[in-house]
Write an enzyme that holds these catalytic residues in place. Structure first.
Site, PDB file in Angstrom:
ATOM      1  N   ASP A  97      -3.401   3.793   7.844  1.00 46.45           N
ATOM      2  CA  ASP A  97      -1.908   4.145   7.230  1.00 46.45           C
ATOM      3  C   ASP A  97      -1.687   5.680   7.192  1.00 46.45           C
ATOM      4  OD1 ASP A  97      -1.744   1.401   6.569  1.00 46.45           O
ATOM      5  OD2 ASP A  97      -2.483   1.716   4.412  1.00 46.45           O
ATOM      6  N   ASP A 133      -7.494  -2.413  -0.446  1.00 42.43           N
ATOM      7  CA  ASP A 133      -6.562  -3.240   0.126  1.00 42.43           C
ATOM      8  C   ASP A 133      -7.097  -4.631   0.358  1.00 42.43           C
ATOM      9  OD1 ASP A 133      -4.788  -4.667   2.062  1.00 42.43           O
ATOM     10  OD2 ASP A 133      -3.674  -2.547   2.561  1.00 42.43           O
ATOM     11  N   HIS A 159      -6.388  -1.081   7.966  1.00 41.45           N
ATOM     12  CA  HIS A 159      -5.424  -0.172   8.489  1.00 41.45           C
ATOM     13  C   HIS A 159      -5.792   1.353   7.989  1.00 41.45           C
ATOM     14  CE1 HIS A 159      -3.683  -3.945   8.605  1.00 41.45           C
ATOM     15  NE2 HIS A 159      -3.174  -3.753   9.595  1.00 41.45           N
ATOM     16  N   ASP A 216      -6.683  -6.526   2.704  1.00 40.41           N
ATOM     17  CA  ASP A 216      -7.184  -6.945   4.235  1.00 40.41           C
ATOM     18  C   ASP A 216      -8.459  -6.320   4.518  1.00 40.41           C
ATOM     19  OD1 ASP A 216      -6.317  -4.284   4.969  1.00 40.41           O
ATOM     20  OD2 ASP A 216      -4.446  -4.870   5.607  1.00 40.41           O
ATOM     21  N   ASP A 263      -9.813  -0.717   3.744  1.00 38.83           N
ATOM     22  CA  ASP A 263      -8.270  -1.128   4.431  1.00 38.83           C
ATOM     23  C   ASP A 263      -8.852  -1.570   5.990  1.00 38.83           C
ATOM     24  OD1 ASP A 263      -5.857  -1.429   5.121  1.00 38.83           O
ATOM     25  OD2 ASP A 263      -5.143   0.138   3.954  1.00 38.83           O
ATOM     26  N   GLU A 276      -1.644  -5.115  -1.804  1.00 40.73           N
ATOM     27  CA  GLU A 276      -1.378  -5.945  -0.941  1.00 40.73           C
ATOM     28  C   GLU A 276      -1.487  -7.439  -0.879  1.00 40.73           C
ATOM     29  OE1 GLU A 276       0.571  -5.303   1.719  1.00 40.73           O
ATOM     30  OE2 GLU A 276       0.473  -3.205   1.998  1.00 40.73           O
ATOM     31  N   HIS A 278       0.898  -1.186   0.085  1.00 39.07           N
ATOM     32  CA  HIS A 278      -0.041  -0.085   0.072  1.00 39.07           C
ATOM     33  C   HIS A 278       0.911   1.196   0.200  1.00 39.07           C
ATOM     34  CE1 HIS A 278      -4.414   0.726   1.011  1.00 39.07           C
ATOM     35  NE2 HIS A 278      -4.069   1.405  -0.137  1.00 39.07           N
ATOM     36  N   HIS A 297       4.398   1.327   4.337  1.00 40.73           N
ATOM     37  CA  HIS A 297       3.035   1.167   3.746  1.00 40.73           C
ATOM     38  C   HIS A 297       1.800   1.455   4.869  1.00 40.73           C
ATOM     39  CE1 HIS A 297       2.489  -3.320   5.368  1.00 40.73           C
ATOM     40  NE2 HIS A 297       3.062  -2.541   6.317  1.00 40.73           N
TER      41      HIS A 297
END
Length: 306
Positions: free
Chosen positions: A127, A226, A125, A228, A123, A271, A96, A140
């Site tokens: 970030d 992403d 996260h 995830d 996502d 990712e 990412h 990332h």
């Protein structure tokens, strides 16, 4: 629609090696054909290469691969700006960290067109670390902080010509936030919808509100997806698995709503680590979800053998 596939074999920010193979996995899973079958004109531009490395060191000893990350960011700002002139760029990652460059370049393009850029960040996260606040040093975890113009990148990352207004960023699917990120997000203006918000209100209501905001502003919408964001039970091919992600049905709903809006002008797919996949199931799912974003409907889907 004219679409451009742009590979970004970048894995410098991730602990688990393998997502540099992500662009190849998405190609092998049939992304180009899936989009062509929907009537889009698709050109595959191959893979981007990073800019020349510079000798960069940061006082935060945890930060690693800084010269490489900056080199990729420089290259991707230019690529995203150039290739978004007359087509929808789809960036195939790669970790990412690539979004630091793609979003910055796309924001420059949007500004030239006199339109604001909005970002939908799908996502686990946020970030939102800076070079100072990251404890892992995995870069990332910094792209949103960079492209929204947070302090701490000057002298290292390329100067931003057009930072994205944090009020134009919406995060959905969040379920892993560090304390430093949480504190910074509190007053940032970024909209953060964690999985509890999805459980309580449903993803459709949250997304509909954001899309209305984009439309009212005549904005361009970049989607940064992403792996995830998805629950690892359906998408195991990611190095940073966080349980409790979006379901198959929630993810397809998001993509179909995005298509219906007609607002999406660019896309990151990041990712994907095929080394961690199970016979390509995650890559295939990502292709299927991208097809939903580009117009594939539930009624078009064949029944699959068990």
């Amino acid at each position: 629609m004219d679409c451009k596939l742009i590979g970004v074999p970048l894995q410098i920010g991730a602990g688990q090696l393998g997502c540099e193979m992500g662009p190849s996995a998405l190609r092998v899973a049939g992304l180009k054909v899936a989009l062509e079958e929907l009537g889009h004109r698709v050109s595959d531009l191959g893979n981007v290469s990073p800019a020349p490395l510079r000798d960069l060191q940061h006082p935060n000893a945890a930060v690693h691969h800084l010269p490489e990350t900056v080199a990729w960011t420089e290259a991707l700002i230019e690529t995203a700006y150039l290739e978004s002139a007359n087509a929808m760029p789809i960036f195939l990652g790669g970790d990412h960290a690539l979004s630091a460059g793609t979003v910055a370049g796309l924001s420059r393009r949007a500004a030239e067109q006199g339109r604001p850029l909005f970002v939908l960040w799908l996502d686990a996260h946020t970030d939102f670390h800076t070079l100072e606040t990251t404890k892992s040093g995995n870069l990332h975890g910094t792209p949103v902080a960079y492209y929204t113009g947070r302090h701490g990148f000057a002298g290292y990352f390329p100067p931003l010509s057009h930072p994205v207004d944090p009020n134009n960023v919406c995060m959905i699917g969040i379920r892993s936030v560090d304390p430093a990120e949480r504190a910074a997000l509190k007053d940032s203006g970024i909209t953060v919808h964690d999985m509890r918000m999805i459980d309580e209100h449903g993803v459709a209501a949250l997304l509909r509100e954001f899309l209305a905001k984009v439309e009212a502003a005549n904005g361009l919408l970049h989607v940064s997806f992403d792996v995830d964001f998805l629950d690892p039970s359906i998408a195991p091919a990611v190095g940073t698995t966080v349980p409790g992600g979006a379901s198959f049905r929630e993810a397809h709903l998001v993509m179909e709503m995005l298509h219906d809006s007609g607002l999406v002008s660019s896309l990151d797919l990041v990712e994907l680590n095929p080394f961690l996949d199970e016979r390509g199931r995650t890559a295939t799912l990502m292709v299927d979800l991208t097809a939903s974003l580009m117009g594939k409907r539930v009624l078009d889907r064949p029944t699959r053998a068990g």
